[in-house]
Design a protein around this motif. Sequence first.
Motif, PDB file in Angstrom:
ATOM      1  N   TYR A  62      34.023 -31.688  18.515  1.00 54.55           N
ATOM      2  CA  TYR A  62      34.931 -31.698  19.653  1.00 54.55           C
ATOM      3  C   TYR A  62      34.470 -32.723  20.683  1.00 54.55           C
ATOM      4  O   TYR A  62      33.274 -33.009  20.811  1.00 54.55           O
ATOM      5  CB  TYR A  62      34.979 -30.310  20.296  1.00 54.55           C
ATOM      6  CG  TYR A  62      35.549 -29.238  19.411  1.00 54.55           C
ATOM      7  CD1 TYR A  62      36.928 -29.033  19.335  1.00 54.55           C
ATOM      8  CD2 TYR A  62      34.727 -28.421  18.638  1.00 54.55           C
ATOM      9  CE1 TYR A  62      37.457 -28.036  18.523  1.00 54.55           C
ATOM     10  CE2 TYR A  62      35.249 -27.432  17.818  1.00 54.55           C
ATOM     11  CZ  TYR A  62      36.612 -27.255  17.764  1.00 54.55           C
ATOM     12  OH  TYR A  62      37.137 -26.260  16.948  1.00 54.55           O
TER      13      TYR A  62
ATOM     14  N   SER B 172      36.149 -36.143  23.380  1.00 56.20           N
ATOM     15  CA  SER B 172      37.206 -36.873  24.059  1.00 56.20           C
ATOM     16  C   SER B 172      37.146 -38.341  23.659  1.00 56.20           C
ATOM     17  O   SER B 172      36.079 -38.850  23.297  1.00 56.20           O
ATOM     18  CB  SER B 172      37.028 -36.749  25.581  1.00 56.20           C
ATOM     19  OG  SER B 172      38.019 -37.459  26.281  1.00 56.20           O
TER      20      SER B 172
ATOM     21  N   THR C 197      40.753 -35.127  20.565  1.00 52.75           N
ATOM     22  CA  THR C 197      39.641 -34.248  20.952  1.00 52.75           C
ATOM     23  C   THR C 197      38.959 -33.580  19.764  1.00 52.75           C
ATOM     24  O   THR C 197      38.055 -32.771  19.962  1.00 52.75           O
ATOM     25  CB  THR C 197      40.134 -33.147  21.904  1.00 52.75           C
ATOM     26  OG1 THR C 197      41.155 -32.372  21.251  1.00 52.75           O
ATOM     27  CG2 THR C 197      40.688 -33.745  23.185  1.00 52.75           C
TER      28      THR C 197
END
Length: 525
Positions: free
Chosen positions: A453, A455, A479
Amino acid sequence: MTTAPPTYPTEAQVTMTLATLAATAATPRPSGETVAEQTRRALTGIAARLTDSSLATGDTWLPMWLAMSPDNGNLVYIAWNTAANQFAVVVRGTVSAPTDMMEDLDVGTLVPFTAGRPPSPVAVSAGAMAAFTQVVNTPGLAYWDIVQDDAKPALPAITVASGTTLPQALLELLTAAYSSPTVYVTGHSLGGCVATMLAPYLQKLRWPNTPQFGLITFATPTAGVASFARYVDSLSFNPSARYVNAWDLVPCAWSDLDAPKDWYPKDAGPRANVDVKFLLTEIDMLRKGNVYVQPQAAGTTTMNGDYAQHDPQLVNKTLEDYLGQVAFQHANSTYLMLLGAPLVPPGPLVTSLSTTSGAGGATVTISGSGFDPDSVVDFGPIPCAEFSLNSAGTQISATVPDGAGIVDVRVTTKFGTSPAVPLGRFAYGGPAPVVVTSVSPNKGGAGTPVKIYGSGFADKPAVMFRETAGDNVNYQSPTLITASVPKRTEEHPRTVDVTVTIGVATSPTTSADEFSYPKILPDED
């Protein structure tokens, strides 16, 4: 015979709360502010915290005066307990990571300490002496001078003038005090180190109304050598106490930095690896052979001996986890917890941005906590002129100011400035910064499917487990990436960083991206 229960709050709880408040507004606003502006902001924030009746200070203390050194290296303030004949001189030291703080101090050079008029030569470190000199000589600001005229209540019975130094301000206050007041001298970390020098100095000055000086310190590194320790021990302070977390590295400086090389408990981690031991050796060499000794007359109250208070997220045998645990064990909030005192609410925190790339004029929602109507927003060194706050104080809608490069988006209030966080970075013109926030699961053997996970993810990502490429890598969303764990190579440690590369951008390594393989040897951490 029955023993009366301890009174609440205790002197330790009160003084540690006061010491915690010394860190209020410690970070300058990223877009810039003068020392005078930051001093005013710190004093305003401390005053607001002291009205919080849920804290150990109980809404009975009033800040009277505050001084911040020109380099923001040190801060001292005086508070008055309006419900008792008590004052507190509270010192804040350098605000930085614990190991950075130790590396910054000049402990290889000894200088005379004559401020307390010791009967024989006394030596302290040049770094501690420099901090003491700033604390004593920097002119300060009186709180009553910054209270808005239309909201200013009647002046209290005791006041002080701006532009005075610490001894001058304290003299004004003690002159107006009742007879025999108590003056606590206190501080956490380097602030406590300076307090061990400040208390003897203040006690030896001439004062009206016969004050009784007390010395209470927390997490204190050592200021001087044996001559200084003997001098402090020869004096009488009431109260006199030193509080130490058994697993706090900073109080080991500069007398026993070998002990932390065997930390932390094997079953709870994180154990010191080769990198940690090398770092501690390098820091210890800064002493240049000087032997530092902590004053002992007050005795030491050691807390957390069973390691019950620790961060369970920082347990891997890595430099990042070790230093993270060091920061946790040394934190003001940890000492408050160990003393059973209510925690001081944190300042503003930024947790994420709705978008992490774009151009000036775009709208970005900043999510977090601790935002208030007085908040200001900065994109790196660029102030944000247009923004609005939601009623819950958890989101700010900001119009991105013109700029270039990659910047940290931060929020400043009277209580402080939000720290820079990976998910709070904004890239002008893109691409979005690549960040890994977690790996699930974060333990397993070769072939284990994991979800990564973060960005800034995009198509065709490269995933590395240290220096070995992950298998079956698939981009799922900006993400989320999925992959399979590669085989561990013999030269790699058990715990490795998982990084993602998008084009030429690679995620920075943090404790959040760690993945641990099974043990190869029975005694492997």
